[in-house]
Design a protein around this motif. Structure first.
Motif, PDB file in Angstrom:
ATOM      1  N   ALA A 108      -5.837  20.115  -6.038  1.00  0.00           N
ATOM      2  CA  ALA A 108      -6.257  19.725  -7.386  1.00  0.00           C
ATOM      3  C   ALA A 108      -5.011  19.477  -8.232  1.00  0.00           C
ATOM      4  N   ILE A 109      -5.220  18.768  -9.335  1.00  0.00           N
ATOM      5  CA  ILE A 109      -4.169  18.551 -10.330  1.00  0.00           C
ATOM      6  C   ILE A 109      -4.582  19.280 -11.609  1.00  0.00           C
ATOM      7  N   TYR A 110      -3.652  20.002 -12.212  1.00  0.00           N
ATOM      8  CA  TYR A 110      -3.965  20.829 -13.377  1.00  0.00           C
ATOM      9  C   TYR A 110      -3.369  20.235 -14.655  1.00  0.00           C
ATOM     10  N   PRO A 119       0.830  -1.216   0.000  1.00  0.00           N
ATOM     11  CA  PRO A 119       0.000   0.000   0.000  1.00  0.00           C
ATOM     12  C   PRO A 119       0.859   1.258   0.000  1.00  0.00           C
ATOM     13  N   GLU A 120       0.271   2.344  -0.467  1.00  0.00           N
ATOM     14  CA  GLU A 120       0.975   3.625  -0.540  1.00  0.00           C
ATOM     15  C   GLU A 120      -0.009   4.744  -0.238  1.00  0.00           C
ATOM     16  N   GLU A 121       0.459   5.768   0.481  1.00  0.00           N
ATOM     17  CA  GLU A 121      -0.396   6.905   0.810  1.00  0.00           C
ATOM     18  C   GLU A 121      -0.868   7.591  -0.473  1.00  0.00           C
ATOM     19  N   TYR A 122      -2.159   7.928  -0.504  1.00  0.00           N
ATOM     20  CA  TYR A 122      -2.686   8.572  -1.711  1.00  0.00           C
ATOM     21  C   TYR A 122      -3.912   9.409  -1.372  1.00  0.00           C
ATOM     22  N   ARG A 123      -4.248  10.279  -2.302  1.00  0.00           N
ATOM     23  CA  ARG A 123      -5.496  11.056  -2.251  1.00  0.00           C
ATOM     24  C   ARG A 123      -6.077  11.108  -3.659  1.00  0.00           C
ATOM     25  N   LYS A 124      -7.393  11.217  -3.717  1.00  0.00           N
ATOM     26  CA  LYS A 124      -8.067  11.395  -5.002  1.00  0.00           C
ATOM     27  C   LYS A 124      -8.375  12.876  -5.158  1.00  0.00           C
ATOM     28  N   LEU A 125      -7.789  13.491  -6.189  1.00  0.00           N
ATOM     29  CA  LEU A 125      -7.939  14.928  -6.392  1.00  0.00           C
ATOM     30  C   LEU A 125      -8.590  15.222  -7.738  1.00  0.00           C
ATOM     31  N   PRO A 126      -9.382  16.309  -7.800  1.00  0.00           N
ATOM     32  CA  PRO A 126     -10.035  16.665  -9.068  1.00  0.00           C
ATOM     33  C   PRO A 126      -9.038  17.186 -10.091  1.00  0.00           C
ATOM     34  N   LEU A 127      -9.368  16.962 -11.354  1.00  0.00           N
ATOM     35  CA  LEU A 127      -8.582  17.523 -12.455  1.00  0.00           C
ATOM     36  C   LEU A 127      -9.185  18.869 -12.853  1.00  0.00           C
ATOM     37  N   LYS A 128      -8.335  19.838 -13.121  1.00  0.00           N
ATOM     38  CA  LYS A 128      -8.807  21.151 -13.546  1.00  0.00           C
ATOM     39  C   LYS A 128      -8.052  21.591 -14.795  1.00  0.00           C
ATOM     40  N   PHE A 129      -8.803  22.197 -15.703  1.00  0.00           N
ATOM     41  CA  PHE A 129      -8.224  22.681 -16.959  1.00  0.00           C
ATOM     42  C   PHE A 129      -7.470  23.977 -16.701  1.00  0.00           C
ATOM     43  N   LYS A 130      -6.289  24.076 -17.280  1.00  0.00           N
ATOM     44  CA  LYS A 130      -5.467  25.277 -17.146  1.00  0.00           C
ATOM     45  C   LYS A 130      -5.237  25.861 -18.529  1.00  0.00           C
ATOM     46  N   GLY A 131      -5.722  27.073 -18.736  1.00  0.00           N
ATOM     47  CA  GLY A 131      -5.573  27.701 -20.042  1.00  0.00           C
ATOM     48  C   GLY A 131      -6.764  28.577 -20.350  1.00  0.00           C
ATOM     49  N   SER A 132      -6.984  28.822 -21.626  1.00  0.00           N
ATOM     50  CA  SER A 132      -8.095  29.673 -22.050  1.00  0.00           C
ATOM     51  C   SER A 132      -8.679  29.160 -23.355  1.00  0.00           C
ATOM     52  N   CYS A 133      -9.963  29.473 -23.548  1.00  0.00           N
ATOM     53  CA  CYS A 133     -10.676  29.112 -24.778  1.00  0.00           C
ATOM     54  C   CYS A 133     -11.341  30.357 -25.328  1.00  0.00           C
ATOM     55  N   ASP A 134     -10.965  30.736 -26.518  1.00  0.00           N
ATOM     56  CA  ASP A 134     -11.615  31.858 -27.198  1.00  0.00           C
ATOM     57  C   ASP A 134     -12.434  31.312 -28.361  1.00  0.00           C
ATOM     58  N   PHE A 135     -13.615  31.893 -28.551  1.00  0.00           N
ATOM     59  CA  PHE A 135     -14.543  31.380 -29.552  1.00  0.00           C
ATOM     60  C   PHE A 135     -14.723  32.395 -30.681  1.00  0.00           C
ATOM     61  N   ALA A 136     -15.050  31.873 -31.834  1.00  0.00           N
ATOM     62  CA  ALA A 136     -15.389  32.730 -32.967  1.00  0.00           C
ATOM     63  C   ALA A 136     -16.670  33.497 -32.630  1.00  0.00           C
ATOM     64  N   PRO A 137     -16.917  34.649 -33.275  1.00  0.00           N
ATOM     65  CA  PRO A 137     -18.136  35.412 -32.998  1.00  0.00           C
ATOM     66  C   PRO A 137     -19.388  34.556 -33.145  1.00  0.00           C
ATOM     67  N   GLN A 138     -20.296  34.700 -32.183  1.00  0.00           N
ATOM     68  CA  GLN A 138     -21.584  33.985 -32.133  1.00  0.00           C
ATOM     69  C   GLN A 138     -21.414  32.481 -31.897  1.00  0.00           C
TER      70      GLN A 138
END
Length: 323
Positions: free
Chosen positions: A192-194, A145-164
């Motif tokens: 968290a993990i990114y 066994p090994e010490e562990y934790r369950k952590l959420p994944l999070k997105f790192k960065g940006s998303c730009d969209f075309a008009p409309q």
């Protein structure tokens, strides 16, 4: 004896020219014979020493013990010679899927080599054409066994969209969490993990792919990549008037809201499939009003009707007064 060696020396001296031809010819013939024979395939017992690597929840990724694999294989003579010379000394680290490991008890897991068709080539080499049968039919590996934790994944960065164009749910990651292994003092400092930083621009269609994860120093992740998906929708923006309702109003109570109606910028999925009259989602929460000293309440929305992507009110708050 001296006379014997003198005769040999005299013979070699007298036939130096013949030997100059004979020796290279002999070596060439021997080389051709040897290469031909070691390139043929034979049935032979091969041996290898193996450590297992896997992603078992709450366990170390590498087994603490080694197992000896013995099998009768069809292999080239070269592979057999190499195995006889070095097979027992070389240690192979083989990845075994969690599904192929059967829990026994404690730290012990059983693995049947025949359940993994490619196992023979991974252990004995790609020149092994087939494994006729395993003499060691079950291998037993210890994963402490090994010490562990369950952590959420999070997105790192940006998303730009075309008009409309826009995304309702944003960036979705699969999986949405990972197991992180390490010392408790290090794990306690993580929330968290990114992902690696991603810059996505001018999106006008669904986007998907894989992204590497940032691995904090001193820990191990159950996986180093995640799949991302961005569902992109085209929309049209309209200004829609809405009456402000009161949610959770008890019987016998009454509240006056100022203003009683507000305008909202509503983004509809294009082409428009929903009636404007059905978009009436503005409300204030009575429980929030009771806690408010000023009577100001935040405008909220219920679940948006299908086809409505977002609602932005012209004002964030309204004034509420008990009648």
């Amino acid at each position: 004896m001296k006379d014997f060696f003198r005769r040999i020396y005299a013979y070699l001296k007298a036939h130096r020219k013949d030997l100059a031809v004979f020796v290279p010819s002999f070596l060439l013939a021997f080389s051709i014979w040897f290469i031909h024979n070691v390139s043929l395939r034979y049935s032979e017992i091969l041996t290898a020493t193996v450590a297992a690597r896997s992603n078992l929840d709450g366990r170390r990724d590498i087994s603490s013990n080694l197992c000896t694999v013995t099998a009768r294989c069809r292999a080239t003579g070269y592979t057999i010679l190499r195995n006889k010379a070095f097979g027992g000394h070389r240690k192979h680290l083989i990845y075994i899927p969690e599904s192929a490991l059967k829990y026994k008890h404690g730290d012990l897991y059983a693995f049947v080599p025949e359940s993994m068709p490619e196992f023979g080539n991974l252990v004995f080499g790609s020149s092994v054409s087939s494994v006729e049968h395993y003499l060691s039919d079950t291998l037993f590996f210890h994963f402490p066994p090994e010490e562990y934790r369950k952590l959420p994944l999070k997105f790192k960065g940006s998303c730009d969209f075309a008009p409309q164009y826009m995304s309702v749910k944003g960036v979705q990651l699969e999986p949405d969490s990972v197991y992180v292994y390490g010392e408790p003092s290090v794990l306690d400092g993580l929330s968290a993990i990114y992902t690696q930083t991603m810059l996505l621009s001018y999106l006008d269609a669904n986007e998907h792919g894989s992204v590497d994860l940032e691995q904090p120093s001193g820990v191990r992740l159950s996986q180093t990549q995640a799949e991302y998906r961005i569902n992109v929708s085209r929309y049209v923006t309209l200004i829609v008037p809405m009456d402000v309702k009161v949610k959770g109003l008890p019987d016998g109570k009454n509240i006056a809201v100022f203003p009683s109606s507000v305008k909202a910028q509503v983004n509809f999925l294009f082409p428009l499939r929903v009636s404007l009259d059905s978009v009436d989602v503005a409300y204030v929460d009575y429980a929030e009003f009771e806690k408010s000293r000023s009577g100001k309440c935040i405008l909220r929305t219920d679940n948006l009707p299908e086809g409505v992507l977002s609602v932005v009110f012209e004002t964030e708050t309204v004034d509420c007064v008990a009648d």
